[in-house]
Design an enzyme around this catalytic site. Structure first.
Site, PDB file in Angstrom:
ATOM      1  N   LYS A  12       0.819  -1.221   0.000  1.00  0.00           N
ATOM      2  CA  LYS A  12       0.000   0.000   0.000  1.00  0.00           C
ATOM      3  C   LYS A  12       0.857   1.278   0.000  1.00  0.00           C
ATOM      4  O   LYS A  12       2.069   1.226   0.274  1.00  0.00           O
ATOM      5  CB  LYS A  12      -0.919  -0.027   1.231  1.00  0.00           C
ATOM      6  N   TYR A  52     -12.435  -2.480  -3.853  1.00  0.00           N
ATOM      7  CA  TYR A  52     -12.865  -2.723  -2.468  1.00  0.00           C
ATOM      8  C   TYR A  52     -14.390  -2.771  -2.330  1.00  0.00           C
ATOM      9  O   TYR A  52     -14.894  -2.570  -1.227  1.00  0.00           O
ATOM     10  CB  TYR A  52     -12.309  -1.623  -1.568  1.00  0.00           C
ATOM     11  N   ASN A 115      -1.914   0.101   6.879  1.00  0.00           N
ATOM     12  CA  ASN A 115      -1.405  -1.170   7.405  1.00  0.00           C
ATOM     13  C   ASN A 115      -0.494  -1.905   6.418  1.00  0.00           C
ATOM     14  O   ASN A 115      -0.323  -3.112   6.479  1.00  0.00           O
ATOM     15  CB  ASN A 115      -2.572  -2.053   7.892  1.00  0.00           C
ATOM     16  N   HIS A 118      -2.155  -5.466   1.633  1.00  0.00           N
ATOM     17  CA  HIS A 118      -3.446  -6.144   1.501  1.00  0.00           C
ATOM     18  C   HIS A 118      -3.147  -7.532   0.959  1.00  0.00           C
ATOM     19  O   HIS A 118      -2.215  -7.697   0.165  1.00  0.00           O
ATOM     20  CB  HIS A 118      -4.357  -5.398   0.512  1.00  0.00           C
ATOM     21  N   GLU A 129      -9.214 -10.906  -7.595  1.00  0.00           N
ATOM     22  CA  GLU A 129      -8.300  -9.779  -7.370  1.00  0.00           C
ATOM     23  C   GLU A 129      -7.114  -9.821  -8.347  1.00  0.00           C
ATOM     24  O   GLU A 129      -6.646  -8.785  -8.808  1.00  0.00           O
ATOM     25  CB  GLU A 129      -7.830  -9.776  -5.911  1.00  0.00           C
TER      26      GLU A 129
HETATM   27  P1  CMP Z   1      -7.297  -4.702   3.806  1.00  0.00           P
HETATM   28  O1  CMP Z   1      -6.811  -6.062   4.100  1.00  0.00           O
HETATM   29  O2  CMP Z   1      -6.700  -3.986   2.649  1.00  0.00           O
HETATM   30  O3  CMP Z   1      -8.883  -4.767   3.577  1.00  0.00           O
HETATM   31  C1  CMP Z   1      -9.727  -3.677   3.834  1.00  0.00           C
HETATM   32  C2  CMP Z   1      -9.053  -2.581   4.565  1.00  0.00           C
HETATM   33  O4  CMP Z   1      -9.892  -1.683   5.260  1.00  0.00           O
HETATM   34  C3  CMP Z   1      -8.181  -3.144   5.681  1.00  0.00           C
HETATM   35  O5  CMP Z   1      -7.074  -3.797   5.116  1.00  0.00           O
HETATM   36  C4  CMP Z   1      -7.866  -1.904   6.500  1.00  0.00           C
HETATM   37  O6  CMP Z   1      -6.717  -1.221   6.041  1.00  0.00           O
HETATM   38  C5  CMP Z   1      -9.083  -1.008   6.228  1.00  0.00           C
HETATM   39  N1  CMP Z   1      -9.868  -0.733   7.433  1.00  0.00           N
HETATM   40  C6  CMP Z   1     -10.080   0.468   7.957  1.00  0.00           C
HETATM   41  N2  CMP Z   1     -10.845   0.399   9.062  1.00  0.00           N
HETATM   42  C7  CMP Z   1     -11.131  -0.905   9.252  1.00  0.00           C
HETATM   43  C8  CMP Z   1     -11.882  -1.630  10.228  1.00  0.00           C
HETATM   44  N3  CMP Z   1     -12.501  -1.019  11.248  1.00  0.00           N
HETATM   45  N4  CMP Z   1     -11.940  -2.966  10.099  1.00  0.00           N
HETATM   46  C9  CMP Z   1     -11.337  -3.606   9.063  1.00  0.00           C
HETATM   47  N5  CMP Z   1     -10.618  -2.970   8.106  1.00  0.00           N
HETATM   48  C10 CMP Z   1     -10.506  -1.638   8.200  1.00  0.00           C
END
Ligand code: CMP
Length: 136
Positions: A12, A52, A115, A118, A129
């Protein structure tokens, strides 16, 4: 049981910006995941919203799509035995604060939004995906 799979990983914007791409790629390759394809790109907010869309009812959807389109990302097709599960184990929990020691999100994640990576959550979603980013 042995099962060769492919899964999608996204490095990311927060991690690309901090030059963590090579370190994260090394974590994959040192853990028996081959990088079959990789490319760096900067997607639009509309493309992020499409990617998403399973999260469209969530309160964080708008911010999530804004974030993924905020800067360059690196997308990778990872291949190996149980690749979906291995990749998720290497990533750690969504929230870096809750991630296990030595996982990518524990090492490099800044917050639940930033984070760092993904990864597809199932073989079915991995196929979708991978097609999203690599189907010509
Ligand atoms: P990712 O695995 O990319 O999938 C969806 C993303 O939403 C997740 O990582 C997080 O970076 C983001 N996100 C933000 N807030 C939340 C939340 N409360 N719970 C889960 N995912 C979240």
């Amino acid at each position: 049981m042995s099962s060769i799979e492919q899964t999608l990983s996204i490095i990311k914007p927060d991690a690309v910006e901090r030059n963590l791409t090579d370190k994260i790629k090394t974590i994959f390759t040192e853990n028996n995941l081959k990088i079959k394809e990789t490319k760096k790109l900067h997607i639009t907010k509309d493309e992020a919203s499409e990617f998403y869309k399973v999260h469209q009812s969530k309160p964080f959807y708008n911010d999530l799509c804004g974030y993924l389109s905020s800067g360059p990302i690196v997308v990778l097709i990872l291949e190996g035995d149980n690749a979906v599960k291995i990749n998720r184990k290497l990533m750690g929990a969504t929230d870096p604060k809750k991630a296990e020691e030595n996982t990518i999100r524990k090492l490099y994640g800044i917050s639940i939004d930033k984070n760092s990576v993904h990864g597809s959550d199932s073989l079915e979603n991995a196929k979708k995906e991978i097609d999203f980013f690599f189907k010509s």
